[in-house]
Design a protein around this motif. Structure first.
Motif, short mmCIF file in Angstrom:
data_model
loop_
_atom_site.label_atom_id
_atom_site.label_comp_id
_atom_site.label_asym_id
_atom_site.label_seq_id
_atom_site.Cartn_x
_atom_site.Cartn_y
_atom_site.Cartn_z
N MET A 1 -23.22 49.34 54.72
CA MET A 1 -22.14 48.80 53.94
C MET A 1 -22.61 48.68 52.51
N ASN A 2 -21.83 49.21 51.59
CA ASN A 2 -22.17 49.17 50.17
C ASN A 2 -21.26 48.15 49.49
N ILE A 3 -21.84 47.00 49.10
CA ILE A 3 -21.08 45.92 48.48
C ILE A 3 -21.32 45.94 46.97
N LYS A 4 -20.23 46.01 46.23
CA LYS A 4 -20.32 45.99 44.77
C LYS A 4 -20.39 44.54 44.29
N PRO A 5 -20.85 44.32 43.06
CA PRO A 5 -20.87 42.95 42.52
C PRO A 5 -19.47 42.34 42.50
N VAL A 6 -19.41 41.04 42.60
CA VAL A 6 -18.14 40.33 42.57
C VAL A 6 -17.53 40.44 41.18
N PRO A 7 -16.30 40.97 41.09
CA PRO A 7 -15.66 41.10 39.77
C PRO A 7 -15.38 39.74 39.14
N VAL A 8 -15.50 39.70 37.84
CA VAL A 8 -15.24 38.47 37.10
C VAL A 8 -13.83 37.97 37.36
N SER A 9 -12.87 38.87 37.51
CA SER A 9 -11.48 38.45 37.75
C SER A 9 -11.36 37.69 39.07
N LEU A 10 -12.13 38.08 40.08
CA LEU A 10 -12.08 37.38 41.36
C LEU A 10 -12.67 35.99 41.23
N VAL A 11 -13.77 35.87 40.50
CA VAL A 11 -14.37 34.55 40.29
C VAL A 11 -13.39 33.68 39.52
N VAL A 40 -24.47 32.64 52.88
CA VAL A 40 -23.55 31.89 52.01
C VAL A 40 -23.58 30.40 52.36
N LYS A 41 -23.55 30.09 53.65
CA LYS A 41 -23.56 28.69 54.06
C LYS A 41 -24.88 28.01 53.67
N GLN A 42 -26.00 28.74 53.75
CA GLN A 42 -27.29 28.17 53.34
C GLN A 42 -27.30 27.89 51.83
N ARG A 43 -26.81 28.84 51.05
CA ARG A 43 -26.76 28.65 49.60
C ARG A 43 -25.87 27.46 49.23
N ILE A 44 -24.71 27.37 49.88
CA ILE A 44 -23.80 26.26 49.61
C ILE A 44 -24.43 24.94 50.03
N GLY A 45 -25.04 24.93 51.21
CA GLY A 45 -25.70 23.71 51.69
C GLY A 45 -26.81 23.25 50.76
N ASP A 56 -17.86 23.04 42.19
CA ASP A 56 -18.67 23.66 41.13
C ASP A 56 -18.49 25.18 41.12
N PRO A 57 -18.62 25.79 39.95
CA PRO A 57 -18.49 27.25 39.86
C PRO A 57 -19.44 28.01 40.78
N TYR A 58 -20.62 27.47 41.04
CA TYR A 58 -21.57 28.15 41.92
C TYR A 58 -20.98 28.29 43.34
N ILE A 59 -20.35 27.26 43.84
CA ILE A 59 -19.73 27.31 45.16
C ILE A 59 -18.62 28.35 45.16
N LYS A 60 -17.83 28.35 44.11
CA LYS A 60 -16.72 29.30 44.00
C LYS A 60 -17.25 30.74 43.93
N GLN A 61 -18.38 30.93 43.28
CA GLN A 61 -19.00 32.26 43.21
C GLN A 61 -19.44 32.72 44.60
N GLN A 62 -20.00 31.82 45.39
CA GLN A 62 -20.42 32.17 46.75
C GLN A 62 -19.22 32.54 47.62
N VAL A 63 -18.14 31.80 47.47
CA VAL A 63 -16.93 32.09 48.24
C VAL A 63 -16.33 33.43 47.78
N ALA A 64 -16.36 33.69 46.49
CA ALA A 64 -15.86 34.96 45.97
C ALA A 64 -16.66 36.13 46.55
N TYR A 65 -17.97 35.96 46.68
CA TYR A 65 -18.80 37.00 47.30
C TYR A 65 -18.38 37.21 48.75
N ALA A 66 -18.19 36.13 49.50
CA ALA A 66 -17.79 36.23 50.90
C ALA A 66 -16.43 36.95 51.00
#
Length: 79
Positions: A1-11, A40-45, A56-66
């Motif tokens: 699976m090839n995952i691209k970076p999370v687009p800024v618009s999604l964040v 993702v759950k480890q990073r959020i935890g 926080d934006p960091y949590i939102k970034q993790q969710v955007a990645y998921a």
């Protein structure tokens, strides 16, 4: 699976959404590969344990990645 970076618009969407990021993650959790969900759950935890907040934006970034992984698995593209 090839995952691209999370687009800024999604964040940006995640930052302005009225639904909590953790609720959004909960909605797609059962569809994610276990390795992605565990990471993702480890990073959020870790973030929350260090004093961070659920909104926080960091949590939102993790969710955007998921969400990006979820969309890639479904064959769609975001942003």
């Amino acid at each position: 699976m090839n995952i691209k970076p999370v687009p800024v618009s999604l964040v940006g969407q995640a930052l302005t959404s009225g639904i909590t990021p953790l609720y959004e993650l909960h909605q797609i959790a059962c569809e994610l590969p276990i390795s992605v969900l565990v990471d993702v759950k480890q990073r959020i935890g870790d973030w929350l344990a260090s004093g961070g907040k659920e909104t926080d934006p960091y949590i939102k970034q993790q969710v955007a990645y998921a969400q990006k992984v979820y969309q890639a698995l479904k064959g769609g593209e975001i942003g």
